[in-house]
Design a protein around this motif. Sequence first.
Motif, PDB file in Angstrom:
ATOM      1  N   ALA A  63      44.602  38.020  29.540  1.00 52.23           N
ATOM      2  CA  ALA A  63      44.571  37.812  30.992  1.00 52.23           C
ATOM      3  C   ALA A  63      45.952  37.444  31.515  1.00 52.23           C
ATOM      4  CB  ALA A  63      43.564  36.712  31.339  1.00 52.23           C
ATOM      5  N   ALA A  64      46.663  36.587  30.766  1.00 55.05           N
ATOM      6  CA  ALA A  64      48.003  36.178  31.187  1.00 55.05           C
ATOM      7  C   ALA A  64      48.958  37.356  31.239  1.00 55.05           C
ATOM      8  CB  ALA A  64      48.544  35.113  30.233  1.00 55.05           C
ATOM      9  N   GLU A  71      41.272  39.407  32.796  1.00 56.62           N
ATOM     10  CA  GLU A  71      41.370  38.518  33.962  1.00 56.62           C
ATOM     11  C   GLU A  71      40.001  38.321  34.591  1.00 56.62           C
ATOM     12  OE1 GLU A  71      45.883  39.670  35.513  1.00 56.62           O
ATOM     13  OE2 GLU A  71      44.137  40.738  36.275  1.00 56.62           O
ATOM     14  N   SER A  72      39.227  39.411  34.691  1.00 52.57           N
ATOM     15  CA  SER A  72      37.908  39.326  35.298  1.00 52.57           C
ATOM     16  C   SER A  72      36.972  38.462  34.457  1.00 52.57           C
ATOM     17  CB  SER A  72      37.317  40.733  35.456  1.00 52.57           C
ATOM     18  OG  SER A  72      36.022  40.672  35.989  1.00 52.57           O
ATOM     19  N   ASP A  73      36.980  38.665  33.140  1.00 53.75           N
ATOM     20  CA  ASP A  73      36.155  37.827  32.263  1.00 53.75           C
ATOM     21  C   ASP A  73      36.544  36.364  32.390  1.00 53.75           C
ATOM     22  OD1 ASP A  73      35.006  40.166  31.441  1.00 53.75           O
ATOM     23  OD2 ASP A  73      35.971  40.227  29.479  1.00 53.75           O
ATOM     24  N   GLN A  74      37.866  36.104  32.395  1.00 51.78           N
ATOM     25  CA  GLN A  74      38.344  34.730  32.502  1.00 51.78           C
ATOM     26  C   GLN A  74      38.015  34.147  33.859  1.00 51.78           C
ATOM     27  OE1 GLN A  74      39.617  33.376  29.693  1.00 51.78           O
ATOM     28  NE2 GLN A  74      39.451  31.422  30.778  1.00 51.78           N
ATOM     29  N   CYS A  75      38.023  34.994  34.871  1.00 52.02           N
ATOM     30  CA  CYS A  75      37.668  34.568  36.230  1.00 52.02           C
ATOM     31  C   CYS A  75      36.288  33.924  36.258  1.00 52.02           C
ATOM     32  CB  CYS A  75      37.722  35.778  37.169  1.00 52.02           C
ATOM     33  SG  CYS A  75      36.623  35.730  38.601  1.00 52.02           S
ATOM     34  N   SER A  88      38.886  27.183  39.204  1.00 51.87           N
ATOM     35  CA  SER A  88      40.098  27.932  39.551  1.00 51.87           C
ATOM     36  C   SER A  88      39.720  29.387  39.812  1.00 51.87           C
ATOM     37  CB  SER A  88      41.113  27.857  38.405  1.00 51.87           C
ATOM     38  OG  SER A  88      42.182  28.776  38.621  1.00 51.87           O
ATOM     39  N   THR A  89      40.291  29.947  40.863  1.00 55.84           N
ATOM     40  CA  THR A  89      40.039  31.360  41.180  1.00 55.84           C
ATOM     41  C   THR A  89      41.296  32.212  40.974  1.00 55.84           C
ATOM     42  OG1 THR A  89      40.489  30.889  43.519  1.00 55.84           O
ATOM     43  CG2 THR A  89      38.182  30.881  42.825  1.00 55.84           C
ATOM     44  N   GLU A  90      42.296  31.654  40.291  1.00 54.21           N
ATOM     45  CA  GLU A  90      43.557  32.378  40.108  1.00 54.21           C
ATOM     46  C   GLU A  90      43.328  33.718  39.409  1.00 54.21           C
ATOM     47  OE1 GLU A  90      47.391  31.953  37.241  1.00 54.21           O
ATOM     48  OE2 GLU A  90      46.878  30.157  38.391  1.00 54.21           O
ATOM     49  N   PHE A 106      32.792  39.322  42.579  1.00 54.91           N
ATOM     50  CA  PHE A 106      32.625  37.885  42.390  1.00 54.91           C
ATOM     51  C   PHE A 106      33.321  37.106  43.500  1.00 54.91           C
ATOM     52  CE2 PHE A 106      33.420  33.858  39.917  1.00 54.91           C
ATOM     53  CZ  PHE A 106      32.083  33.485  39.854  1.00 54.91           C
ATOM     54  N   LEU A 107      34.513  37.566  43.901  1.00 57.19           N
ATOM     55  CA  LEU A 107      35.176  36.909  45.031  1.00 57.19           C
ATOM     56  C   LEU A 107      34.344  37.058  46.298  1.00 57.19           C
ATOM     57  CD1 LEU A 107      38.988  37.725  44.653  1.00 57.19           C
ATOM     58  CD2 LEU A 107      37.908  35.475  44.609  1.00 57.19           C
ATOM     59  N   GLY A 108      33.735  38.228  46.482  1.00 52.85           N
ATOM     60  CA  GLY A 108      32.847  38.403  47.624  1.00 52.85           C
ATOM     61  C   GLY A 108      31.729  37.386  47.614  1.00 52.85           C
TER      62      GLY A 108
END
Length: 600
Positions: A63-64, A71-75, A88-90, A106-108
């Motif tokens: 993700a980094a 990134e999506s999984d970590q999100c 965190s939503t970074e 997910f942000l939606g």
Amino acid sequence: MAVQAADTYGATFFAKLSKEEIALIASDAAFGNVDAKYFYVLYLVSTNASSDGDMKRLRLEAAAAGHPSAESDQCLLDALPSEGMPPSTENCFRAAFNGNPNAQNFLGLLLSIGMSGLKEDAPAALGWYRMAAFQGDSTALLTVGNQYNYGTGVEKDAQLAIHYWERAASQDNPEALRQLGRAYAVGAGVPADADKASAYFNRASDLGDGPSQYYLGLLYRFSGNFQSAYVMQTIALKTVEAGEMRDGIVKERIALQALLSPEQIRTASKFARAWRKKKAKAAPFIGGTDFVKRLQKELNKRGFKAGEEDGIAGGATRKAYRQYADVLHLPNAGFSSPDVYYVAYRLNLYGLVQPSPPPMPAPVEAAQQAPMEPAQDAPNKPSLKTDVVSTGSGFVVDHKGHVVTNAHVAKQCTSVGIVDQQGNKITAKTIKVSAFSDLALLRSDDLKESPSAAFRGGEPIRLGESVVVFGFPLAGTLSDRGNLTVGNLAALSGLRDDPGMLQISAPVQPGNSGGPVLDSHGRLVGVVVAKLNAIAVANVTDDIPQNVNFAIKSSVLENFLQASAVEYQTEGGSTKELPITDLARLAQHISVRVECYGPL
């Protein structure tokens, strides 16, 4: 979530790989190969072959490095507080700006309910859902359809709701099929049609949708087919959980029993016991625009004709993918996880990183990081001679010297500079670049406390509203102090119905890119990004289009700034419409010219 998909379906694929190949992938992951890191995470999840600590470390490293699926999984893991850690939503924003539809969905969701530190914002939530829907994501298509149906964050539009539901239904989305069935049953957005309603309810019922089984039973009863109605209500009794609808199902069955003979009830019950849920067709793998663009690029480089590198996995891309998979001795490879991530590993889409990067990196898209400036303590190394190679426009967004422009203005520069309204050339630093949204964030200490843009809040901009554009087009030819043009909002979406764009009629020229679009109150509603290529269109249509220009919606920019921890002003504009002269002065005060430096 890709990890869940691998846990369910990946074991068969991983069984095809030899122990030696798995060991090689693990070795590549350890030595910094980003694609190997993510693929090895999928392997560990599918086979339960390692500790959670190993999977967490590898996923964080991938993700980094900018892998959007990682990134999506970590999100999803970061957005909920755990073990005393705040949410965190970074990673959610990073993955979403990299075009990952899971993160966009997910942000939606987070914005629609106001969760994980984000304020409730229905229009912004709709914007993210529409971005995922634009890529063909079934869940997003359903959700956008629902929002148009109920008027959530947007004006009600039954016909648009039908449009999105139909696209989701084509992927066997049961709830979308149900919504279409209800629409045809009552004539909402379409002419009432009992046969079409029955057909949609039937498809959803076959997929195990309990409410559709209940509604189909009602249709059968109203048409006088009591035995079929009893079959459907009996099946629905198995699939609908306790609640008001289940109570209705029980009452329906009791009422129908009075209309049927004992033999008819026995026959209907036998049919109901024999019913089996059908399997929905596999949802298409989307992966996100950044992932698919890289896939297309690498396939094209190797001579496999993947078509235009546009981030959309069309027929040419899938054909090229299958041809390359055949070369890897993967016949019938699915365009889905984990197959596609193995192919990505072999294509080396995301390259190498250091084996152990910092756990909390700066939120910069990996593929678009700004080039490092030459070290100051290397006098023996000759420096490249640089000059202004291109210019664009930008505007100040806060009182800390942050400036927004387009990614295509800043991403290829050795360094960037800014010319303020007094004509002073000042230094600037590239903070973040998102190729997906075509936005870049710069910062200059010399612009601290400068006037900044105020974003439009409250009512979203409407079709036909007046807008002004300010920028620095045709540098060296037109005014160095900038140019103002006037027009209207021509469409609420961009090319191919892109939901992150606006179409404006205000004239723009080369050099306007990155400039502000303001409404008649002086509030920011967009960022100039492109004009339609009139010559290319004329070659196809024999007609030259006039003033067909596009801007990135301010809601997209707001999400970009939130991901960058930049505080900006919302509303802030005049409560009454401003005369053009005042709009010009306001736009001029917040705008700057951006200069891109590169080697001669």
